[in-house]
Every structure is written in structure tokens, then in C-alpha cells.
Design a protein around this motif. Structure first.
Motif, mmCIF file in Angstrom:
data_model
loop_
_atom_site.group_PDB
_atom_site.id
_atom_site.type_symbol
_atom_site.label_atom_id
_atom_site.label_comp_id
_atom_site.label_asym_id
_atom_site.label_seq_id
_atom_site.Cartn_x
_atom_site.Cartn_y
_atom_site.Cartn_z
ATOM 1 N N HIS A 150 -10.911 -4.118 13.116
ATOM 2 C CA HIS A 150 -11.874 -4.450 14.163
ATOM 3 C C HIS A 150 -12.968 -3.391 14.094
ATOM 4 O O HIS A 150 -12.688 -2.201 14.257
ATOM 5 C CB HIS A 150 -11.208 -4.460 15.544
ATOM 6 N N SER A 151 -14.190 -3.804 13.853
ATOM 7 C CA SER A 151 -15.277 -2.849 13.642
ATOM 8 C C SER A 151 -15.908 -2.414 14.957
ATOM 9 O O SER A 151 -15.773 -3.070 15.993
ATOM 10 C CB SER A 151 -16.336 -3.441 12.716
ATOM 11 N N THR A 152 -16.626 -1.303 14.908
ATOM 12 C CA THR A 152 -17.263 -0.752 16.099
ATOM 13 C C THR A 152 -18.421 -1.621 16.595
ATOM 14 O O THR A 152 -18.845 -1.474 17.739
ATOM 15 C CB THR A 152 -17.780 0.681 15.837
ATOM 16 N N ASP A 153 -18.903 -2.537 15.760
ATOM 17 C CA ASP A 153 -19.979 -3.437 16.208
ATOM 18 C C ASP A 153 -19.437 -4.640 16.978
ATOM 19 O O ASP A 153 -20.175 -5.545 17.329
ATOM 20 C CB ASP A 153 -20.858 -3.884 15.042
ATOM 21 N N GLY A 154 -18.103 -4.641 17.239
ATOM 22 C CA GLY A 154 -17.497 -5.688 18.042
ATOM 23 C C GLY A 154 -16.971 -6.874 17.263
ATOM 24 O O GLY A 154 -16.337 -7.757 17.822
ATOM 25 N N LYS A 155 -17.228 -6.906 15.979
ATOM 26 C CA LYS A 155 -16.767 -8.026 15.154
ATOM 27 C C LYS A 155 -15.360 -7.776 14.638
ATOM 28 O O LYS A 155 -15.015 -6.660 14.271
ATOM 29 C CB LYS A 155 -17.712 -8.229 13.964
ATOM 30 N N ALA A 156 -14.587 -8.842 14.640
ATOM 31 C CA ALA A 156 -13.265 -8.762 14.027
ATOM 32 C C ALA A 156 -13.471 -8.789 12.522
ATOM 33 O O ALA A 156 -14.205 -9.623 11.998
ATOM 34 C CB ALA A 156 -12.391 -9.919 14.472
ATOM 35 N N GLY A 157 -12.853 -7.867 11.850
ATOM 36 C CA GLY A 157 -13.002 -7.788 10.410
ATOM 37 C C GLY A 157 -11.982 -8.631 9.680
ATOM 38 O O GLY A 157 -11.353 -9.520 10.250
ATOM 39 N N ASP A 158 -11.819 -8.308 8.447
ATOM 40 C CA ASP A 158 -10.895 -9.025 7.588
ATOM 41 C C ASP A 158 -9.514 -8.381 7.619
ATOM 42 O O ASP A 158 -9.351 -7.233 8.021
ATOM 43 C CB ASP A 158 -11.425 -9.009 6.141
ATOM 44 N N TRP A 159 -8.551 -9.162 7.146
ATOM 45 C CA TRP A 159 -7.227 -8.611 6.928
ATOM 46 C C TRP A 159 -7.332 -7.663 5.737
ATOM 47 O O TRP A 159 -8.033 -7.936 4.770
ATOM 48 C CB TRP A 159 -6.221 -9.723 6.654
ATOM 49 N N VAL A 160 -6.662 -6.531 5.815
ATOM 50 C CA VAL A 160 -6.731 -5.517 4.770
ATOM 51 C C VAL A 160 -5.886 -5.973 3.585
ATOM 52 O O VAL A 160 -4.709 -6.289 3.744
ATOM 53 C CB VAL A 160 -6.252 -4.148 5.298
ATOM 54 N N ALA A 161 -6.505 -5.982 2.411
ATOM 55 C CA ALA A 161 -5.809 -6.394 1.187
ATOM 56 C C ALA A 161 -4.936 -5.247 0.674
ATOM 57 O O ALA A 161 -5.205 -4.064 0.939
ATOM 58 C CB ALA A 161 -6.824 -6.786 0.124
ATOM 59 N N ALA A 162 -3.909 -5.616 -0.063
ATOM 60 C CA ALA A 162 -3.056 -4.612 -0.694
ATOM 61 C C ALA A 162 -3.888 -3.805 -1.687
ATOM 62 O O ALA A 162 -4.807 -4.333 -2.309
ATOM 63 C CB ALA A 162 -1.896 -5.298 -1.410
ATOM 64 N N ARG A 163 -3.553 -2.534 -1.817
ATOM 65 C CA ARG A 163 -4.289 -1.658 -2.728
ATOM 66 C C ARG A 163 -3.493 -1.443 -4.006
ATOM 67 O O ARG A 163 -2.269 -1.279 -3.970
ATOM 68 C CB ARG A 163 -4.560 -0.312 -2.069
ATOM 69 N N ASP A 164 -4.209 -1.408 -5.125
ATOM 70 C CA ASP A 164 -3.558 -1.149 -6.412
ATOM 71 C C ASP A 164 -2.849 0.198 -6.418
ATOM 72 O O ASP A 164 -1.796 0.351 -7.023
ATOM 73 C CB ASP A 164 -4.581 -1.215 -7.550
ATOM 74 N N ALA A 165 -3.440 1.183 -5.738
ATOM 75 C CA ALA A 165 -2.836 2.521 -5.694
ATOM 76 C C ALA A 165 -1.465 2.493 -5.028
ATOM 77 O O ALA A 165 -0.562 3.242 -5.423
ATOM 78 C CB ALA A 165 -3.758 3.487 -4.962
ATOM 79 N N ASP A 166 -1.295 1.641 -4.017
ATOM 80 C CA ASP A 166 0.010 1.534 -3.358
ATOM 81 C C ASP A 166 1.045 0.938 -4.307
ATOM 82 O O ASP A 166 2.188 1.396 -4.357
ATOM 83 C CB ASP A 166 -0.095 0.683 -2.091
ATOM 84 N N ASP A 167 0.651 -0.082 -5.055
ATOM 85 C CA ASP A 167 1.561 -0.674 -6.043
ATOM 86 C C ASP A 167 1.896 0.326 -7.130
ATOM 87 O O ASP A 167 3.040 0.427 -7.573
ATOM 88 C CB ASP A 167 0.944 -1.931 -6.655
ATOM 89 N N ALA A 168 0.900 1.073 -7.578
ATOM 90 C CA ALA A 168 1.111 2.069 -8.639
ATOM 91 C C ALA A 168 2.076 3.168 -8.194
ATOM 92 O O ALA A 168 2.838 3.707 -9.001
ATOM 93 C CB ALA A 168 -0.215 2.663 -9.077
ATOM 94 N N ALA A 169 2.045 3.510 -6.907
ATOM 95 C CA ALA A 169 2.925 4.573 -6.389
ATOM 96 C C ALA A 169 4.396 4.215 -6.562
ATOM 97 O O ALA A 169 5.247 5.112 -6.691
ATOM 98 C CB ALA A 169 2.598 4.854 -4.933
ATOM 99 N N LEU A 170 4.709 2.939 -6.577
ATOM 100 C CA LEU A 170 6.114 2.518 -6.720
ATOM 101 C C LEU A 170 6.666 2.810 -8.094
ATOM 102 O O LEU A 170 7.873 2.974 -8.254
ATOM 103 C CB LEU A 170 6.245 1.015 -6.442
ATOM 104 N N THR A 171 5.803 2.865 -9.098
ATOM 105 C CA THR A 171 6.291 3.032 -10.472
ATOM 106 C C THR A 171 7.025 4.355 -10.677
ATOM 107 O O THR A 171 7.905 4.430 -11.526
ATOM 108 C CB THR A 171 5.143 2.911 -11.491
ATOM 109 N N LYS A 172 6.698 5.379 -9.909
ATOM 110 C CA LYS A 172 7.383 6.667 -10.089
ATOM 111 C C LYS A 172 8.842 6.606 -9.667
ATOM 112 O O LYS A 172 9.621 7.486 -10.019
ATOM 113 C CB LYS A 172 6.642 7.779 -9.350
ATOM 114 N N TRP A 173 9.224 5.591 -8.895
ATOM 115 C CA TRP A 173 10.615 5.482 -8.419
ATOM 116 C C TRP A 173 11.465 4.566 -9.301
ATOM 117 O O TRP A 173 12.642 4.403 -9.057
ATOM 118 C CB TRP A 173 10.637 4.966 -6.981
ATOM 119 N N GLN A 174 10.839 3.946 -10.292
ATOM 120 C CA GLN A 174 11.584 3.000 -11.155
ATOM 121 C C GLN A 174 12.033 3.644 -12.437
ATOM 122 O O GLN A 174 11.544 4.612 -12.896
ATOM 123 C CB GLN A 174 10.735 1.773 -11.430
#
Length: 152
Positions: free
Chosen positions: A128-152
């Protein structure tokens, strides 16, 4: 195996109270690592995040992830709390507390849980932005997916 404390809630949490509850009576704990995730303002662009979850499934997935962490890192205790609802910048979103005999296990356990929560647990964020508009749903980030590889 130690039973983790898992909660999904609208209400805020108190890290000190949760840490005391986790460690009370266990004299084998030598290290406690707590991670608290906060809502950012994104340079004053963001008024709030709206977090939604899939009830029942979110808790089950958090419990599964916690169980893996307890087993993998020989944790003596684990608490994972994730909030839902509207959270303004500076507000707490997630808490992970890992307790172990030694510090590295506690650090690794908390990090493992957060890496999996970011990608595997059914939570969604809408900006939700400060201009009062509802924003978008936050997409998954590649960095979050990449972080999982260290545990495999």
C-alpha cells in the motif's frame, strides 16, 4: 524431538517474552539467536504491507520447516511467529528464535527457517503506497530462491 512453537497471528509479539518462554528451564542451552523481520518504508514510498496467509496450511508448513531445522541443527528449542494483516513501516512481521547448545547451530537454525519461510510458506504481501493507492502483490525474488541452495 523438541516440539517447536509455531503461531500465525494478527497481534504483535514481544521478543523478550518469547525468548524467556523458549529458554525457561533448559540449562543445556548455550546460544539463542533471534531474528525479527520488520516492514520497511522503501524510501517512504510504502505506507503499509498487507499480509495474507492460507490458514492451516501456513502453520503446517511452518511446523514442517521447524521440524527440519530442529533435526538438522540439533536445536533445543525453536519459535516461529508470522503476523498477518496490515503492518506499517517499522512494524514487526516475523520472529524466529533458535536455541542450541552452541552458537553456530543456533545461527544456522534461524537462518535455515527464514530462508524456507520466505519461499515455502503460503504467505502473500500486498503493498500500500503513501499516495493512497493499493499496490501490487509482491512477487517472489530470485535471491530468496537462491538462498535455499546453500541448504541442499
Amino acid at each position: 524431538m523438541v516440539a517447536p512453537t509455531i503461531r500465525v497471528q494478527r497481534e504483535d509479539f514481544d521478543t523478550a517474552i518469547e525468548t524467556e518462554a523458549l529458554t525457561a528451564g533448559c540449562t543445556d542451552i548455550g546460544a539463542v539467536v533471534a531474528f525479527t523481520g520488520l516492514c520497511r518504508s522503501e524510501g517512504n514510498r510504502l505506507a503499509a504491507l498487507e499480509l495474507e496467509h492460507y490458514p492451516g496450511m501456513a502453520e503446517a508448513e511452518m511446523r514442517r520447516i521447524a521440524g527440519l531445522a530442529i533435526e538438522k541443527f540439533d536445536l533445543l528449542g525453536l519459535t516461529a511467529i508470522h503476523r498477518h494483516g496490515r503492518i506499517e513501516p517499522g512494524g514487526q512481521i516475523v520472529l524466529v528464535i533458535a536455541a542450541a547448545s552452541h552458537r553456530q547451530a543456533a545461527f544456522d537454525g534461524a537462518n535455515f527457517v527464514m530462508d524456507f519461510l520466505k519461499t515455502a510458506a503460503p504467505f502473500w504481501k500486498k503493498e500500500h503506497s503513501t499516495d493512497g493507492k493499493a499496490g501490487d502483490w509482491v512477487a517472489a525474488r530470485d535471491a530468496d530462491d537462491a538462498a535455499l541452495t546453500k541448504w541442499q
